[in-house]
Design a protein around this motif. Structure first.
Motif, PDB file in Angstrom:
ATOM      1  N   VAL A  18     -24.665  43.248 -18.308  1.00  0.00           N
ATOM      2  CA  VAL A  18     -24.316  41.935 -17.785  1.00  0.00           C
ATOM      3  C   VAL A  18     -22.905  41.531 -18.193  1.00  0.00           C
ATOM      4  N   THR A  19     -22.431  41.993 -19.356  1.00  0.00           N
ATOM      5  CA  THR A  19     -21.097  41.612 -19.795  1.00  0.00           C
ATOM      6  C   THR A  19     -20.025  42.596 -19.352  1.00  0.00           C
ATOM      7  N   ASP A  20     -20.425  43.758 -18.854  1.00  0.00           N
ATOM      8  CA  ASP A  20     -19.440  44.691 -18.314  1.00  0.00           C
ATOM      9  C   ASP A  20     -20.037  45.377 -17.094  1.00  0.00           C
ATOM     10  N   LEU A 359      -3.452  32.534 -26.138  1.00  0.00           N
ATOM     11  CA  LEU A 359      -3.622  33.038 -24.777  1.00  0.00           C
ATOM     12  C   LEU A 359      -3.245  32.033 -23.701  1.00  0.00           C
ATOM     13  N   GLY A 360      -3.409  30.756 -23.990  1.00  0.00           N
ATOM     14  CA  GLY A 360      -3.217  29.729 -22.970  1.00  0.00           C
ATOM     15  C   GLY A 360      -4.519  29.325 -22.305  1.00  0.00           C
ATOM     16  N   ILE A 361      -5.545  30.154 -22.390  1.00  0.00           N
ATOM     17  CA  ILE A 361      -6.913  29.868 -21.957  1.00  0.00           C
ATOM     18  C   ILE A 361      -7.838  30.510 -22.994  1.00  0.00           C
ATOM     19  N   GLN A 362      -9.150  30.337 -22.836  1.00  0.00           N
ATOM     20  CA  GLN A 362     -10.049  30.994 -23.768  1.00  0.00           C
ATOM     21  C   GLN A 362     -11.422  31.187 -23.133  1.00  0.00           C
ATOM     22  N   TYR A 363     -12.242  31.943 -23.848  1.00  0.00           N
ATOM     23  CA  TYR A 363     -13.535  32.378 -23.322  1.00  0.00           C
ATOM     24  C   TYR A 363     -14.428  31.205 -22.946  1.00  0.00           C
ATOM     25  N   ALA A 364     -15.015  31.297 -21.736  1.00  0.00           N
ATOM     26  CA  ALA A 364     -15.894  30.245 -21.243  1.00  0.00           C
ATOM     27  C   ALA A 364     -17.338  30.700 -21.105  1.00  0.00           C
ATOM     28  N   GLY A 365     -17.580  31.994 -20.846  1.00  0.00           N
ATOM     29  CA  GLY A 365     -18.959  32.455 -20.721  1.00  0.00           C
ATOM     30  C   GLY A 365     -19.096  33.662 -19.816  1.00  0.00           C
ATOM     31  N   GLN A 366     -20.343  34.120 -19.675  1.00  0.00           N
ATOM     32  CA  GLN A 366     -20.654  35.276 -18.852  1.00  0.00           C
ATOM     33  C   GLN A 366     -20.769  34.883 -17.386  1.00  0.00           C
ATOM     34  N   VAL A 367     -20.519  35.858 -16.532  1.00  0.00           N
ATOM     35  CA  VAL A 367     -20.606  35.676 -15.085  1.00  0.00           C
ATOM     36  C   VAL A 367     -21.675  36.646 -14.588  1.00  0.00           C
ATOM     37  N   PRO A 368     -22.907  36.180 -14.363  1.00  0.00           N
ATOM     38  CA  PRO A 368     -24.000  37.109 -14.042  1.00  0.00           C
ATOM     39  C   PRO A 368     -23.777  37.905 -12.761  1.00  0.00           C
ATOM     40  N   GLU A 369     -23.204  37.280 -11.740  1.00  0.00           N
ATOM     41  CA  GLU A 369     -22.927  37.958 -10.473  1.00  0.00           C
ATOM     42  C   GLU A 369     -21.458  37.765 -10.116  1.00  0.00           C
ATOM     43  N   PRO A 370     -20.797  38.803  -9.561  1.00  0.00           N
ATOM     44  CA  PRO A 370     -19.381  38.663  -9.213  1.00  0.00           C
ATOM     45  C   PRO A 370     -19.137  37.521  -8.229  1.00  0.00           C
ATOM     46  N   HIS A 414       5.253  25.863 -25.411  1.00  0.00           N
ATOM     47  CA  HIS A 414       5.696  26.545 -24.194  1.00  0.00           C
ATOM     48  C   HIS A 414       6.814  25.755 -23.524  1.00  0.00           C
ATOM     49  N   ARG A 415       7.620  26.517 -22.779  1.00  0.00           N
ATOM     50  CA  ARG A 415       8.633  25.880 -21.924  1.00  0.00           C
ATOM     51  C   ARG A 415       8.010  25.479 -20.594  1.00  0.00           C
ATOM     52  N   ARG A 416       7.274  26.458 -19.998  1.00  0.00           N
ATOM     53  CA  ARG A 416       6.595  26.217 -18.728  1.00  0.00           C
ATOM     54  C   ARG A 416       5.214  26.858 -18.807  1.00  0.00           C
ATOM     55  N   ARG A 417       4.283  26.280 -18.077  1.00  0.00           N
ATOM     56  CA  ARG A 417       2.923  26.799 -18.067  1.00  0.00           C
ATOM     57  C   ARG A 417       2.335  26.568 -16.686  1.00  0.00           C
ATOM     58  N   ILE A 418       1.535  27.525 -16.203  1.00  0.00           N
ATOM     59  CA  ILE A 418       0.952  27.398 -14.874  1.00  0.00           C
ATOM     60  C   ILE A 418      -0.389  28.121 -14.851  1.00  0.00           C
ATOM     61  N   LEU A 419      -1.324  27.575 -14.070  1.00  0.00           N
ATOM     62  CA  LEU A 419      -2.600  28.235 -13.816  1.00  0.00           C
ATOM     63  C   LEU A 419      -2.545  28.847 -12.426  1.00  0.00           C
ATOM     64  N   LEU A 420      -2.850  30.129 -12.329  1.00  0.00           N
ATOM     65  CA  LEU A 420      -2.648  30.890 -11.091  1.00  0.00           C
ATOM     66  C   LEU A 420      -3.943  31.202 -10.363  1.00  0.00           C
ATOM     67  N   ALA A 421      -5.068  30.780 -10.919  1.00  0.00           N
ATOM     68  CA  ALA A 421      -6.357  30.881 -10.241  1.00  0.00           C
ATOM     69  C   ALA A 421      -7.272  29.809 -10.796  1.00  0.00           C
ATOM     70  N   HIS A 422      -8.125  29.286  -9.959  1.00  0.00           N
ATOM     71  CA  HIS A 422      -9.160  28.333 -10.361  1.00  0.00           C
ATOM     72  C   HIS A 422     -10.378  28.675  -9.525  1.00  0.00           C
ATOM     73  N   SER A 423     -11.379  29.302 -10.157  1.00  0.00           N
ATOM     74  CA  SER A 423     -12.438  29.969  -9.404  1.00  0.00           C
ATOM     75  C   SER A 423     -13.811  29.483  -9.845  1.00  0.00           C
ATOM     76  N   PRO A 424     -14.553  28.807  -8.986  1.00  0.00           N
ATOM     77  CA  PRO A 424     -15.910  28.370  -9.348  1.00  0.00           C
ATOM     78  C   PRO A 424     -16.890  29.542  -9.363  1.00  0.00           C
ATOM     79  N   TYR A 425     -17.859  29.473 -10.274  1.00  0.00           N
ATOM     80  CA  TYR A 425     -18.930  30.464 -10.314  1.00  0.00           C
ATOM     81  C   TYR A 425     -20.158  29.818 -10.950  1.00  0.00           C
ATOM     82  N   ARG A 426     -21.301  30.493 -10.808  1.00  0.00           N
ATOM     83  CA  ARG A 426     -22.548  30.017 -11.398  1.00  0.00           C
ATOM     84  C   ARG A 426     -22.853  30.835 -12.636  1.00  0.00           C
ATOM     85  N   ASP A 427     -23.204  30.154 -13.731  1.00  0.00           N
ATOM     86  CA  ASP A 427     -23.573  30.884 -14.939  1.00  0.00           C
ATOM     87  C   ASP A 427     -25.043  31.282 -14.895  1.00  0.00           C
TER      88      ASP A 427
END
Length: 485
Positions: A18-20, A359-370, A414-427
């Motif tokens: 499930v984690t890989d 990192l600028g972000i951090q671990y949020a959880g597992q993604v059961p299905e792609p 940081h000088r500049r920071r940007i988020l390049l994806a924002h993707s909803p999923y179900r845990d």
């Protein structure tokens, strides 16, 4: 349940599916090198497990119950001109050979066979020693010493062990040097060992995640090991659970000619490499376990202008310590308290040094299905010439585990920071979550990129998972770090 009766779905390796979700794959980096014909006349690659009932010919994968052939390297990364010692057990005793492969593109073959050892005499080594869930084979006799020639190319290597009666196993190792290069690829050997359940025999093996009870049932983290040893083989076929992520990146990067030096995570820990000599450090796969010296070294390199590239998720999550083996060899025992017993917390975020601060972000959880990775800020140079537009969904690119930005957690300077994806999923509970991909420029000018998903490296060169948009985005990033035109 006895060791002889362990079912595959109760194994520690499959417990991590499930984690890989990508796993090791069918060892595609050795595809096509040798073939055998099964009983029906079909050609099968050597790495495939043959159907013994149908009389298929060819090598078979060794296991941890019968220990047909298993081994480990007695050191971490070695430099050309140095020696590496292999400790190998063979049951029943018989001759065996070792083929050394280097991982790379090699016109699509994925690896190149460098040398084959002489025929070696195999012996049954003593049973692994176990004390309070720590399993070690440091008492095994030396089986073969490989003197690495000075002309060998640095890189990720695999020793393929083959018995006379056709069983195979693997030992991964790294050949490093200290020459300047554009990029330093850091192989996550510390995280690989944290997941290693050897021996996966239903009795003895233990990792930071699992152990067995007296009835051969798989136990969870509360009963797992606090300390694991590098002086033992990897479970199953002898390759780490998450090794494929690193090999995916290596094949792709060498195909396109990036100037890469190689090291293990323990090299960063021990100060054997000068991280500031490189334009960028690349962490290609799941890199969850970090020591204090590792983090200090990487933060110092960033602050002196070295860029950082994290191509997976759940990096820098647990804090670990390394210690010497019983015989005094440095950095052969790996410890992580997790949630057992008294003492300080082992999560970086619980000691006020959250991974997001690097990192600028951090671990949020597992993604059961792609789920799809949803592109944001498509006008940014990372997405240039990828064909990806604002809001486009890249199918299956959020998988395994995911990171995101935590608003209540401090960000790095940081000088500049940007988020390049924002993707909803179900845990796993069905709750709606989201993944994010991050890039920031540190005050030193260094870029720090974090993909925030397990699926990024496989999209570079994993059969069935390649995504040309991710390939081009990664090239845009590395080209800017390497200052290519």
């Amino acid at each position: 349940m006895g060791a002889e009766q362990i079912r595959r779905w109760e194994s520690g390796a499959l417990a991590h599916a499930v984690t890989d979700p990508f796993g090791q794959g069918p060892l595609p980096w050795l595809r096509g090198s040798e073939h055998y014909v099964d009983a029906t006349g079909q050609v099968v690659p050597w790495y495939a497990e043959p159907d013994r009932d149908r009389g298929a010919r060819g090598p078979r994968t060794a296991d941890d119950v019968h220990r047909q052939i298993k081994g480990f390297a007695a050191s971490g990364a070695v430099a050309p001109g140095q020696a590496i010692d292999f400790h190998i057990t063979v049951d029943p005793p018989q001759q065996f050979s070792v083929d050394i492969y280097r991982i790379g593109h090699y016109a699509g073959a994925g690896a190149f066979k460098i040398i084959t050892s002489p025929r070696l005499a195999g012996i049954v080594q003593p049973a692994p020693l176990a004390a309070d869930r720590t399993v070690s084979c440091h008492h095994w006799w030396l089986s073969w010493r490989l003197q690495v020639p000075s002309h060998w190319a640095v890189g990720a290597h695999v020793a393929v062990l083959t018995t006379a009666d056709g069983y195979r196993s693997h030992i991964p190792f790294t050949v490093r040097d200290d020459r300047p290069a554009d990029l330093l690829l850091v192989l996550p050997d510390i995280t690989w060992q944290a997941y290693n359940l050897y021996p996966e025999d239903g009795r003895t093996g233990a990792s930071f995640y699992h152990a067995w009870d007296d009835n051969g049932r798989l136990l969870g983290e509360r009963d797992a090991a606090v300390t694991v040893s590098f002086d033992r083989p990897y479970a199953g076929a002898g390759l780490p659970l998450h090794v494929g992520h690193a090999y995916d990146f290596i094949r792709w990067a060498e195909r396109y000619g990036y100037d890469i030096a190689y090291a293990d995570a323990r090299d960063l820990h021990a100060g054997r490499v000068d991280a500031t000599r490189y334009r960028g450090l690349v962490f290609p796969g799941h890199d969850e376990y970090w020591s204090v010296p590792m983090r200090r070294t990487v933060e110092s390199a960033r602050d002196q202008g070295t860029s950082l590239v994290f191509l997976s998720a759940n990096s820098l999550y647990w804090q670990v310590e390394l210690g010497p083996s019983p015989s005094g060899v440095p950095d052969r025992l790996l410890s992580c308290r997790k949630r057992r017993g008294p003492g300080k917390a082992s999560l970086w975020r619980e000691i006020d040094r959250a991974e997001q601060q690097l990192l600028g972000i951090q671990y949020a959880g597992q993604v059961p299905e792609p789920h799809p990775l949803v592109v944001r800020n498509a006008e940014h140079w990372l997405w240039e010439a990828t064909g990806a537009g604002e809001g486009d969904e890249l199918t299956g690119l959020v998988a395994g585990e995911a990171d995101r930005y935590f608003p209540r957690t401090a960000l790095p300077e940081h000088r500049r920071r940007i988020l390049l994806a924002h993707s909803p999923y179900r845990d796993g509970s069905g709750a709606l979550r989201h993944q994010e991909t991050s890039l920031y420029r540190a005050p030193s000018g260094a870029l720090v990129f974090a993909s925030g998903t397990f699926a990024w490296s496989p999209a570079l060169d994993r059969p069935g998972h390649v995504d040309s948009r991710i390939q081009r985005a990664t090239a845009n990033l590395l080209d800017r770090i390497c200052k290519r035109d």
